[in-house]
Motif scaffolding. Structure first.
Motif, PDB file in Angstrom:
ATOM      1  N   TYR A  52      41.948  26.583  43.080  1.00 42.74           N
ATOM      2  CA  TYR A  52      43.174  26.948  42.365  1.00 42.74           C
ATOM      3  C   TYR A  52      42.894  27.979  41.274  1.00 42.74           C
ATOM      4  CZ  TYR A  52      46.318  23.413  44.364  1.00 42.74           C
ATOM      5  OH  TYR A  52      47.099  22.674  45.199  1.00 42.74           O
ATOM      6  N   LEU A  53      41.775  27.819  40.548  1.00 45.33           N
ATOM      7  CA  LEU A  53      41.437  28.766  39.500  1.00 45.33           C
ATOM      8  C   LEU A  53      41.198  30.165  40.076  1.00 45.33           C
ATOM      9  CD1 LEU A  53      39.028  26.567  37.339  1.00 45.33           C
ATOM     10  CD2 LEU A  53      41.386  27.199  36.799  1.00 45.33           C
ATOM     11  N   VAL A  54      40.478  30.233  41.180  1.00 45.84           N
ATOM     12  CA  VAL A  54      40.234  31.522  41.827  1.00 45.84           C
ATOM     13  C   VAL A  54      41.551  32.121  42.320  1.00 45.84           C
ATOM     14  CG1 VAL A  54      39.147  32.658  43.798  1.00 45.84           C
ATOM     15  CG2 VAL A  54      37.861  30.983  42.453  1.00 45.84           C
ATOM     16  N   SER A  55      42.385  31.309  42.926  1.00 44.48           N
ATOM     17  CA  SER A  55      43.676  31.771  43.436  1.00 44.48           C
ATOM     18  C   SER A  55      44.559  32.311  42.310  1.00 44.48           C
ATOM     19  CB  SER A  55      44.377  30.618  44.156  1.00 44.48           C
ATOM     20  OG  SER A  55      45.683  30.965  44.518  1.00 44.48           O
ATOM     21  N   ASP A  56      44.626  31.609  41.198  1.00 49.90           N
ATOM     22  CA  ASP A  56      45.435  32.064  40.062  1.00 49.90           C
ATOM     23  C   ASP A  56      44.884  33.361  39.487  1.00 49.90           C
ATOM     24  OD1 ASP A  56      47.193  29.883  40.219  1.00 49.90           O
ATOM     25  OD2 ASP A  56      45.881  28.648  38.993  1.00 49.90           O
ATOM     26  N   PHE A  57      43.569  33.494  39.454  1.00 45.71           N
ATOM     27  CA  PHE A  57      42.932  34.714  38.975  1.00 45.71           C
ATOM     28  C   PHE A  57      43.301  35.896  39.876  1.00 45.71           C
ATOM     29  CE2 PHE A  57      39.263  37.612  38.941  1.00 45.71           C
ATOM     30  CZ  PHE A  57      39.163  37.883  37.587  1.00 45.71           C
ATOM     31  N   VAL A  58      43.183  35.713  41.176  1.00 47.79           N
ATOM     32  CA  VAL A  58      43.497  36.782  42.130  1.00 47.79           C
ATOM     33  C   VAL A  58      44.979  37.152  42.058  1.00 47.79           C
ATOM     34  CG1 VAL A  58      43.628  37.362  44.590  1.00 47.79           C
ATOM     35  CG2 VAL A  58      41.582  36.255  43.665  1.00 47.79           C
ATOM     36  N   LYS A  59      45.847  36.171  41.940  1.00 51.97           N
ATOM     37  CA  LYS A  59      47.281  36.455  41.815  1.00 51.97           C
ATOM     38  C   LYS A  59      47.566  37.302  40.582  1.00 51.97           C
ATOM     39  CE  LYS A  59      48.936  32.348  44.213  1.00 51.97           C
ATOM     40  NZ  LYS A  59      49.607  31.037  44.034  1.00 51.97           N
ATOM     41  N   GLY A  60      46.900  37.000  39.475  1.00 48.18           N
ATOM     42  CA  GLY A  60      47.081  37.795  38.259  1.00 48.18           C
ATOM     43  C   GLY A  60      46.619  39.229  38.445  1.00 48.18           C
ATOM     44  N   ILE A  61      45.488  39.414  39.097  1.00 47.32           N
ATOM     45  CA  ILE A  61      44.985  40.769  39.380  1.00 47.32           C
ATOM     46  C   ILE A  61      45.982  41.523  40.248  1.00 47.32           C
ATOM     47  CG2 ILE A  61      43.185  42.092  40.573  1.00 47.32           C
ATOM     48  CD1 ILE A  61      42.138  40.961  38.003  1.00 47.32           C
ATOM     49  N   LEU A  62      46.503  40.872  41.280  1.00 47.87           N
ATOM     50  CA  LEU A  62      47.452  41.521  42.179  1.00 47.87           C
ATOM     51  C   LEU A  62      48.753  41.867  41.465  1.00 47.87           C
ATOM     52  CD1 LEU A  62      46.882  39.499  45.473  1.00 47.87           C
ATOM     53  CD2 LEU A  62      46.090  41.808  44.912  1.00 47.87           C
ATOM     54  N   GLN A  63      49.212  41.018  40.556  1.00 44.68           N
ATOM     55  CA  GLN A  63      50.425  41.309  39.791  1.00 44.68           C
ATOM     56  C   GLN A  63      50.190  42.522  38.873  1.00 44.68           C
ATOM     57  OE1 GLN A  63      51.361  37.643  37.825  1.00 44.68           O
ATOM     58  NE2 GLN A  63      52.548  36.869  39.554  1.00 44.68           N
ATOM     59  N   GLN A  64      48.987  42.630  38.357  1.00 44.70           N
ATOM     60  CA  GLN A  64      48.637  43.744  37.484  1.00 44.70           C
ATOM     61  C   GLN A  64      48.677  45.059  38.260  1.00 44.70           C
ATOM     62  OE1 GLN A  64      44.457  44.285  36.573  1.00 44.70           O
ATOM     63  NE2 GLN A  64      45.004  44.287  34.397  1.00 44.70           N
ATOM     64  N   LEU A  65      48.269  45.028  39.508  1.00 42.29           N
ATOM     65  CA  LEU A  65      48.221  46.240  40.326  1.00 42.29           C
ATOM     66  C   LEU A  65      49.587  46.662  40.852  1.00 42.29           C
ATOM     67  CD1 LEU A  65      44.989  45.467  42.385  1.00 42.29           C
ATOM     68  CD2 LEU A  65      45.229  46.960  40.364  1.00 42.29           C
ATOM     69  N   ALA A  66      50.515  45.737  40.885  1.00 43.30           N
ATOM     70  CA  ALA A  66      51.853  46.044  41.443  1.00 43.30           C
ATOM     71  C   ALA A  66      52.681  46.897  40.527  1.00 43.30           C
ATOM     72  CB  ALA A  66      52.587  44.747  41.746  1.00 43.30           C
TER      73      ALA A  66
END
Length: 66
Positions: A52-66
């Motif tokens: 879950y921690l890795v998933s939340d981290f990746v989601k944040g990175i992807l939101q930053q790139l959008a």
């Protein structure tokens, strides 16, 4: 303490998501987690929390790139 680190899993997840969106981190380091200790204590949800921690981290990175 309710947790070994003094914060809830939800707060850790929210923090990682926020930081990954705001600070442009290069990587995420999560140390190993013991699911069974020598004194007999067990926590079968350690692996799930790490994912879950890795998933939340990746989601944040992807939101930053959008």
């Amino acid at each position: 303490a309710a947790t070994p680190v003094g914060i809830t899993a939800l707060h850790a997840r929210q923090y990682l998501n926020y930081v990954s969106m705001d600070c442009k981190p290069a990587y995420l380091h999560i140390c190993e987690g013991a699911t069974k200790l020598s004194d007999g204590r067990q926590d079968s949800s350690t692996g799930k929390l790490m994912s879950y921690l890795v998933s939340d981290f990746v989601k944040g990175i992807l939101q930053q790139l959008a």
